[in-house]
Design an enzyme around this catalytic site. Structure first.
Site, PDB file in Angstrom:
ATOM      1  N   ARG A 162       0.836  -1.210   0.000  1.00 15.49           N
ATOM      2  CA  ARG A 162       0.000   0.000   0.000  1.00 15.49           C
ATOM      3  C   ARG A 162       0.870   1.260   0.000  1.00 15.49           C
ATOM      4  O   ARG A 162       0.574   2.239   0.685  1.00 15.49           O
ATOM      5  CB  ARG A 162      -0.943   0.022   1.220  1.00 15.49           C
ATOM      6  CG  ARG A 162      -1.972  -1.091   1.259  1.00 15.49           C
ATOM      7  CD  ARG A 162      -2.979  -0.961   0.111  1.00 15.49           C
ATOM      8  NE  ARG A 162      -4.109  -1.846   0.298  1.00 15.49           N
ATOM      9  CZ  ARG A 162      -4.145  -3.103  -0.125  1.00 15.49           C
ATOM     10  NH1 ARG A 162      -3.117  -3.645  -0.755  1.00 15.49           N
ATOM     11  NH2 ARG A 162      -5.227  -3.837   0.075  1.00 15.49           N
ATOM     12  N   SER A 237     -10.656  -0.654   2.940  1.00 14.08           N
ATOM     13  CA  SER A 237      -9.929  -0.759   4.214  1.00 14.08           C
ATOM     14  C   SER A 237      -9.563   0.645   4.679  1.00 14.08           C
ATOM     15  O   SER A 237      -8.880   1.376   3.964  1.00 14.08           O
ATOM     16  CB  SER A 237      -8.627  -1.532   4.028  1.00 14.08           C
ATOM     17  OG  SER A 237      -8.887  -2.834   3.578  1.00 14.08           O
ATOM     18  N   GLU A 333      -5.077   3.830   6.173  1.00 15.76           N
ATOM     19  CA  GLU A 333      -4.629   3.577   4.808  1.00 15.76           C
ATOM     20  C   GLU A 333      -5.143   4.694   3.899  1.00 15.76           C
ATOM     21  O   GLU A 333      -4.501   5.056   2.925  1.00 15.76           O
ATOM     22  CB  GLU A 333      -5.202   2.224   4.367  1.00 15.76           C
ATOM     23  CG  GLU A 333      -4.678   1.720   3.062  1.00 15.76           C
ATOM     24  CD  GLU A 333      -5.726   0.973   2.272  1.00 15.76           C
ATOM     25  OE1 GLU A 333      -6.657   1.611   1.757  1.00 15.76           O
ATOM     26  OE2 GLU A 333      -5.605  -0.262   2.166  1.00 15.76           O
TER      27      GLU A 333
HETATM   28  N1  EPU Z   1     -10.695 -10.606  10.134  1.00 17.82           N
HETATM   29  C1  EPU Z   1     -11.422 -10.626  11.305  1.00 17.82           C
HETATM   30  N2  EPU Z   1     -12.405  -9.703  11.472  1.00 17.82           N
HETATM   31  C2  EPU Z   1     -12.710  -8.775  10.535  1.00 17.82           C
HETATM   32  C3  EPU Z   1     -11.952  -8.745   9.345  1.00 17.82           C
HETATM   33  C4  EPU Z   1     -10.947  -9.673   9.158  1.00 17.82           C
HETATM   34  O1  EPU Z   1     -11.187 -11.448  12.187  1.00 17.82           O
HETATM   35  O2  EPU Z   1     -13.633  -7.991  10.759  1.00 17.82           O
HETATM   36  C5  EPU Z   1      -9.678 -11.639   9.898  1.00 17.82           C
HETATM   37  C6  EPU Z   1     -10.167 -12.658   8.863  1.00 17.82           C
HETATM   38  O3  EPU Z   1     -10.907 -13.677   9.454  1.00 17.82           O
HETATM   39  C7  EPU Z   1      -8.892 -13.177   8.278  1.00 17.82           C
HETATM   40  C8  EPU Z   1      -7.971 -11.964   8.350  1.00 17.82           C
HETATM   41  O4  EPU Z   1      -8.530 -11.076   9.305  1.00 17.82           O
HETATM   42  O5  EPU Z   1      -8.341 -14.179   9.069  1.00 17.82           O
HETATM   43  C9  EPU Z   1      -7.785 -11.297   7.010  1.00 17.82           C
HETATM   44  O6  EPU Z   1      -9.036 -10.834   6.534  1.00 17.82           O
HETATM   45  P1  EPU Z   1      -9.309 -10.588   4.957  1.00 17.82           P
HETATM   46  O7  EPU Z   1      -8.924 -11.775   4.192  1.00 17.82           O
HETATM   47  O8  EPU Z   1     -10.712 -10.091   4.830  1.00 17.82           O
HETATM   48  O9  EPU Z   1      -8.300  -9.469   4.537  1.00 17.82           O
HETATM   49  P2  EPU Z   1      -7.801  -8.149   5.268  1.00 17.82           P
HETATM   50  O10 EPU Z   1      -6.401  -8.333   5.715  1.00 17.82           O
HETATM   51  O11 EPU Z   1      -8.794  -7.722   6.276  1.00 17.82           O
HETATM   52  C10 EPU Z   1      -6.765  -7.163   3.065  1.00 17.82           C
HETATM   53  C11 EPU Z   1      -6.798  -5.865   2.277  1.00 17.82           C
HETATM   54  C12 EPU Z   1      -8.091  -5.742   1.485  1.00 17.82           C
HETATM   55  C13 EPU Z   1      -8.182  -6.920   0.542  1.00 17.82           C
HETATM   56  C14 EPU Z   1      -8.111  -8.227   1.356  1.00 17.82           C
HETATM   57  C15 EPU Z   1      -8.066  -9.443   0.491  1.00 17.82           C
HETATM   58  C16 EPU Z   1      -5.441  -4.301   3.555  1.00 17.82           C
HETATM   59  C17 EPU Z   1      -5.434  -3.091   4.436  1.00 17.82           C
HETATM   60  N3  EPU Z   1      -6.655  -4.740   3.197  1.00 17.82           N
HETATM   61  O12 EPU Z   1      -7.827  -7.108   4.028  1.00 17.82           O
HETATM   62  O13 EPU Z   1      -8.015  -4.547   0.709  1.00 17.82           O
HETATM   63  O14 EPU Z   1      -9.376  -6.878  -0.210  1.00 17.82           O
HETATM   64  O15 EPU Z   1      -6.900  -8.235   2.177  1.00 17.82           O
HETATM   65  O16 EPU Z   1      -6.834  -9.489  -0.166  1.00 17.82           O
HETATM   66  O17 EPU Z   1      -4.392  -4.809   3.228  1.00 17.82           O
HETATM   67  C18 EPU Z   1      -8.551  -2.266   0.637  1.00 17.82           C
HETATM   68  O18 EPU Z   1      -7.347  -2.042   0.656  1.00 17.82           O
HETATM   69  O19 EPU Z   1      -9.406  -1.323   0.592  1.00 17.82           O
HETATM   70  C19 EPU Z   1      -9.031  -3.626   0.739  1.00 17.82           C
HETATM   71  C20 EPU Z   1     -10.327  -3.928   0.860  1.00 17.82           C
END
Ligand code: EPU
Length: 338
Positions: A162, A237, A333
């Site tokens: 990012r 995010s 972010e």
């Molecule tokens: N999780 C929770 N609670 C929540 C959200 C997530 O426990 O409310 C846990 C999930 O269960 C999982 C882990 O966190 O174990 C990761 O969650 P997820 O796969 O949804 O991805 P993320 O790390 O929350 C990142 C990106 C997203 C992108 C997804 C998928 C960042 C800041 N965000 O989210 O990007 O879509 O991975 O690759 O890196 C964005 O940047 O706007 C965005 C949506």
């Protein structure tokens, strides 16, 4: 080119914040962009494109320049690859759907990310195992001070998680006018390693996915977890996932053995901020018109008429509580416009 006055920015930012622009102009070509940048009567300028990665916290006194540059062009191709040049104001998702129709691969995992193509390199957008930098070939940007167009290679852009040159040394110096991608025409290298994609494909009974199948799987996952900005204002995010050292991680994981994590390198561990925020009890909570999304705690939402300041106050509260509970600092972010 007309300069409009006192324009609501609600439809120009996906958070749906109704701050006002004192002056606003729409830019449809590079000549107009150069001309508006030379206008001394508006010494301060503010660039907006898809408005999908910003939180506007007050009215904007500067001249708001809305980048509406359109067009797609094939620069070169071989039997295996195509170099596709896309103008900055093209909607990101529509551009991917078009690429998929031509059977151009590489962008499908990033389907449905809101925003326009020109802003994608600024924070090296990414989703489901793929980042913009993976297909990025180069971009062109106009230098604000000189109105010269400069070409940036992948190395010039210094992409990180990012992050890019345009968020650091190049900040507020350039306006990206087009982005070129290197896309595959055959033997597409598919990225289905992300658990949720595998699961969605399996549910659909798809054993040998095409790039279109992957895009459809990503769309399905995003629609189930992430709010549609056209329905509920948001900026994806709101926070970055924090990266902590091995030492910090050892202490953290002893106390929180159930926490998900991702090992970035020997001394760097990424912890999902969404998990940390959920553990602090914020998921699905609403404070006036500002809230935390019910399916993804990383996403802050505007139920209707929240001001940018209200969203920012909520963000500060979340940062403080996460710091207090876990000793981990999370940072936004999105760009906070003050
Ligand atoms: N999780 C929770 N609670 C929540 C959200 C997530 O426990 O409310 C846990 C999930 O269960 C999982 C882990 O966190 O174990 C990761 O969650 P997820 O796969 O949804 O991805 P993320 O790390 O929350 C990142 C990106 C997203 C992108 C997804 C998928 C960042 C800041 N965000 O989210 O990007 O879509 O991975 O690759 O890196 C964005 O940047 O706007 C965005 C949506």
């Amino acid at each position: 080119m007309t300069i409009q006055q006192n324009i609501s920015l609600k439809k120009y930012n996906t958070f749906g914040i109704s701050a006002k622009a004192r002056f606003l102009c729409e830019i449809n070509n590079l000549n107009d962009l150069a001309e508006v940048l030379r206008m001394d009567e508006y010494p301060e300028k503010f660039i907006i494109s898809g408005g999908s990665n910003m939180l506007i916290t007050q009215d904007i006194a500067a001249l708001v320049i809305h980048i509406n540059l359109k067009g797609k062009e094939i620069i070169s191709e071989t039997e295996d690859h195509v170099i596709l040049k896309v103008m900055a104001g093209e909607n990101w998702h529509q551009m991917i759907l078009w690429a998929l129709e031509q059977n151009y691969g590489g962008l499908e995992n990033m389907s449905l990310i809101p925003g326009n193509t020109g802003t994608a390199p600024i924070q090296n957008i990414g989703a489901y195992g793929v980042e913009l930098k993976d297909t990025f070939e180069s971009c062109e940007a106009m230098e604000i001070a000189t109105q010269q167009i400069k070409n940036f290679t992948k190395e010039d852009c210094q992409f990180g998680y990012r992050d890019s040159y345009f968020k650091n040394k190049g900040k507020e110096k350039y306006i990206i006018t087009s982005v070129s991608f290197k896309l595959s025409k055959r033997n597409h290298s598919l990225n289905t390693s992300y658990g949720a994609i595998e699961q969605a494909l399996e549910e659909g009974g798809i054993a040998q996915p095409t790039i279109k199948d992957i895009s459809n799987a990503v769309i399905k996952i995003r629609q189930s977890k992430l709010p549609d900005p056209a329905v509920l204002g948001n900026s994806g995010s709101f926070f970055k996932n924090p990266v902590i050292s091995k030492l910090e991680f050892d202490i953290f994981s002893k106390k929180n053995p159930e926490a998900p994590f991702y090992k970035v390198s020997e001394n760097a561990y990424k912890i999902p901020a969404g998990w940390l925020i959920e553990q602090c009890g914020f998921k699905g909570k609403r404070f006036g018109d500002a809230g935390v999304h019910k399916n993804q705690a990383l996403v802050l939402v505007n139920y209707d008429n929240a001001s940018g300041r209200e969203i920012l106050e909520l963000a500060h509260k979340i940062i403080a509580v996460v710091q207090d509970k876990f000793g981990i600092q999370i940072t936004p972010e999105v760009n906070i416009i003050k």
